[in-house]
Design a protein around this motif. Structure first.
Motif, short mmCIF file in Angstrom:
data_model
loop_
_atom_site.label_atom_id
_atom_site.label_comp_id
_atom_site.label_asym_id
_atom_site.label_seq_id
_atom_site.Cartn_x
_atom_site.Cartn_y
_atom_site.Cartn_z
N VAL A 118 14.71 14.38 7.14
CA VAL A 118 15.45 13.54 8.08
C VAL A 118 14.79 12.17 8.21
CG1 VAL A 118 16.03 13.27 10.53
CG2 VAL A 118 16.46 15.44 9.37
N ARG A 119 13.48 12.13 8.09
CA ARG A 119 12.74 10.88 8.24
C ARG A 119 12.47 10.19 6.91
NH1 ARG A 119 12.32 14.31 11.98
NH2 ARG A 119 11.97 13.72 14.16
N ASP A 120 13.06 10.72 5.86
CA ASP A 120 12.99 10.12 4.52
C ASP A 120 11.55 9.96 4.04
OD1 ASP A 120 14.21 9.15 2.21
OD2 ASP A 120 14.08 7.06 2.87
N VAL A 121 10.74 11.00 4.27
CA VAL A 121 9.36 11.01 3.80
C VAL A 121 9.26 12.05 2.68
CG1 VAL A 121 6.94 11.44 4.39
CG2 VAL A 121 8.48 10.35 6.06
N ALA A 122 8.77 11.65 1.53
CA ALA A 122 8.63 12.57 0.39
C ALA A 122 7.64 13.67 0.73
CB ALA A 122 8.19 11.80 -0.84
N PHE A 123 7.86 14.84 0.15
CA PHE A 123 7.07 16.03 0.50
C PHE A 123 6.74 16.81 -0.77
CE2 PHE A 123 7.21 20.39 2.79
CZ PHE A 123 5.84 20.35 3.02
N THR A 124 5.47 17.20 -0.90
CA THR A 124 5.02 18.03 -2.02
C THR A 124 4.14 19.15 -1.48
OG1 THR A 124 5.16 16.28 -3.69
CG2 THR A 124 3.62 18.08 -4.12
N PHE A 125 4.26 20.31 -2.09
CA PHE A 125 3.53 21.51 -1.68
C PHE A 125 2.55 21.88 -2.79
CE2 PHE A 125 3.30 26.22 -1.10
CZ PHE A 125 2.92 26.25 0.23
N ILE A 157 0.85 -1.20 0.00
CA ILE A 157 0.00 0.00 0.00
C ILE A 157 0.88 1.25 0.00
CG2 ILE A 157 -1.64 1.37 1.34
CD1 ILE A 157 -2.93 -0.99 0.00
N VAL A 158 0.51 2.21 -0.84
CA VAL A 158 1.16 3.52 -0.83
C VAL A 158 0.22 4.51 -0.15
CG1 VAL A 158 2.01 5.44 -2.23
CG2 VAL A 158 2.51 3.08 -2.92
N ARG A 159 0.71 5.16 0.90
CA ARG A 159 -0.12 6.09 1.65
C ARG A 159 0.32 7.53 1.39
NH1 ARG A 159 -1.46 3.55 7.69
NH2 ARG A 159 -3.26 2.35 6.97
N ILE A 160 -0.67 8.36 1.13
CA ILE A 160 -0.45 9.80 0.95
C ILE A 160 -1.21 10.52 2.05
CG2 ILE A 160 -0.77 11.78 -0.57
CD1 ILE A 160 -0.68 9.82 -2.93
N LEU A 161 -0.50 11.29 2.84
CA LEU A 161 -1.13 12.09 3.89
C LEU A 161 -1.36 13.49 3.33
CD1 LEU A 161 -1.98 12.08 6.92
CD2 LEU A 161 0.30 13.00 7.43
N GLU A 210 2.81 8.35 12.30
CA GLU A 210 2.47 7.04 12.87
C GLU A 210 1.82 6.14 11.83
OE1 GLU A 210 -0.03 5.27 16.74
OE2 GLU A 210 -0.16 7.40 16.19
N LEU A 211 1.22 6.75 10.81
CA LEU A 211 0.54 6.01 9.75
C LEU A 211 1.50 5.54 8.66
CD1 LEU A 211 -2.45 8.49 9.41
CD2 LEU A 211 -2.50 6.27 10.56
N GLU A 212 2.77 5.88 8.77
CA GLU A 212 3.81 5.51 7.80
C GLU A 212 3.49 6.00 6.38
OE1 GLU A 212 5.53 1.34 8.76
OE2 GLU A 212 3.37 1.23 9.22
N PRO A 213 3.21 7.29 6.22
CA PRO A 213 2.93 7.79 4.86
C PRO A 213 4.17 7.75 3.99
CG PRO A 213 3.15 9.62 6.39
CD PRO A 213 3.16 8.37 7.22
N ASP A 214 3.98 7.44 2.72
CA ASP A 214 5.07 7.48 1.76
C ASP A 214 5.27 8.89 1.21
OD1 ASP A 214 5.61 4.43 1.30
OD2 ASP A 214 3.43 4.68 1.25
N LEU A 215 4.22 9.67 1.27
CA LEU A 215 4.25 11.04 0.75
C LEU A 215 3.36 11.92 1.60
CD1 LEU A 215 4.83 13.20 -1.51
CD2 LEU A 215 2.83 12.27 -2.70
N VAL A 216 3.86 13.11 1.93
CA VAL A 216 3.04 14.13 2.59
C VAL A 216 2.80 15.26 1.59
CG1 VAL A 216 3.05 15.94 4.35
CG2 VAL A 216 3.80 13.63 4.95
N GLN A 246 7.94 10.56 -7.79
CA GLN A 246 8.62 10.64 -6.51
C GLN A 246 8.29 9.43 -5.64
OE1 GLN A 246 7.52 14.08 -4.24
NE2 GLN A 246 9.46 14.13 -3.12
N VAL A 247 7.05 9.02 -5.69
CA VAL A 247 6.59 7.88 -4.89
C VAL A 247 5.92 6.84 -5.79
CG1 VAL A 247 4.98 7.16 -3.10
CG2 VAL A 247 6.31 9.26 -2.81
#
Length: 364
Positions: free
Chosen positions: A269-276, A98-102, A159-165, A355-356
């Motif tokens: 630092v937590r290796d979570v991808a980020f998009t704005f 599963i790929v999670r996007i927050l 806590e939900l282990e998102p792959d992308l925020v 990216q993800v």
């Protein structure tokens, strides 16, 4: 003084007290009835109390199902799942594959005045599922939020282990920094945990009087925030008056930039991808220079910080019917159509960026 005179005085006191109490009760009941007849809601969404705040990553009280009628022309059903987010239930622990996007933001993410399947997160998940499969998009929208609270929701949401925020910006996020809702929610949680409010709050929160007071409070907060970012102040260097949106807004914009930088570093630092994402309101789409400037400022700051950015302004302006993208004339929030345009644009960007979603195809 005679005993009879004292008893008579005491009797008159109690009669006056009873009369005053009955008058107060009657006035409250009358006000409650009038407000209900005028359509004031008798219940709304509730945020978590202090105990639940430490048990779930979301911010809304789990298990709520509410038909919101804050705007009687735009009733909409809202369901809060067991983790405190809007939408259907899903497990806390992410399943394999599963790929999670927050997806985090204010009312534009939460989906004010639209149904569950019409929100930006719900439509983005639907579109991505058709291309990829195995996608979960979590609606971490906070009504009235700005980056102060959104950053905290992201921290809690790890806590939900998102792959992308994905953080969504709207123009009023700058004004909302005047009095961040997140700080107010913290004060409210503390107050609701203390006696006698801990006892009274559950009794009054479903009354029209309480909800009317909350509406007034929210409107006053918005007015104060707008005034804080628009008022003019003297320029000590030039001795002139600085025009609207050029003094206080600079301070708030700098604060937003600092919060965004901190959030970027936190996720890196937590290796979570980020998009704005910049999601403009109807004023910017219709050509308002001031609102368009706020959108462009946000795009420029994100680029300066090296954050992948999606600017929805062009997509919404190029839509065949830009007016249908918003709930005008009843409200300025995006419609289901507007969220569809936004979700399509975000999906295409994520697919092309890879990216993800590297295993997905960007075109049918």
């Amino acid at each position: 003084m005679s005993v009879g005179w004292r008893l008579s005085k005491l009797r008159r006191f109690f009669i006056s007290l009873i009369t005053l109490t009955l008058g107060l009760v009657f006035s409250v009941l009358a006000a409650e009835g009038i407000l209900r007849l005028l359509g004031t809601p008798t219940g709304d969404l509730y945020t978590v109390n202090e105990r639940i705040f430490h048990e779930v990553p979301g911010i809304y009280e789990p298990g709520q199902e509410v038909v919101r009628t804050i705007n009687r022309r735009l009733p909409h059903k809202v369901r809060i799942n067991h983790l405190g987010y809007r939408g259907r239930d899903f497990p806390l622990k992410k399943a394999n594959g599963i790929v999670r996007i927050l997806l985090v933001g204010d009312s534009y993410v939460f989906g004010e005045f639209v149904q569950e399947n019409e929100t930006l997160p719900a439509q983005l998940e639907h579109f991505l599922q058709a291309r990829c499969g195995g996608i979960q998009v979590i609606n971490a929208g906070l009504l009235g939020g700005t980056i102060i609270g959104e950053s905290r929701l992201i921290e809690r949401g790890l806590e939900l282990e998102p792959d992308l925020v994905v953080l969504v910006f709207h123009e009023n996020d700058i004004e909302d920094l005047y009095s961040p809702l997140w700080l107010g929610l913290a004060r409210n949680r503390a107050a609701k945990s203390r006696f006698p409010i801990s006892w009274l709050y559950p009794l009054v929160r479903n009354t029209a009087i309480w909800n009317f007071a909350m509406q007034i409070s929210g409107k006053l907060r918005a007015v104060r925030a707008a005034q804080a970012t628009r008022k003019s102040k003297p320029d000590a260097t030039e001795g002139a008056v600085v025009s609207a949106h050029s003094f206080d807004s600079v301070d708030f914009r700098k604060r937003y930039e600092n919060e965004l930088r901190h959030l970027r570093d936190f996720l890196k630092v937590r290796d979570v991808a980020f998009t704005f994402v910049t999601y403009p309101g109807h004023n910017a789409v219709n050509g308002s220079e001031r609102h368009s400037d706020s959108v462009q400022w946000a795009v420029d700051i994100a680029a300066k910080l090296g954050i992948p950015t999606i600017n929805l302004l062009g997509y919404l302006r190029n839509n065949r019917d830009p007016g249908a993208a918003y709930l005008l004339p009843w409200d300025g929030h995006p419609s289901a159509k507007g969220h569809s345009v936004a979700a399509t644009a975000v999906m295409e960007h994520l697919l092309e960026q890879k990216q993800v979603l590297s295993s997905c195809h960007s075109r049918d």
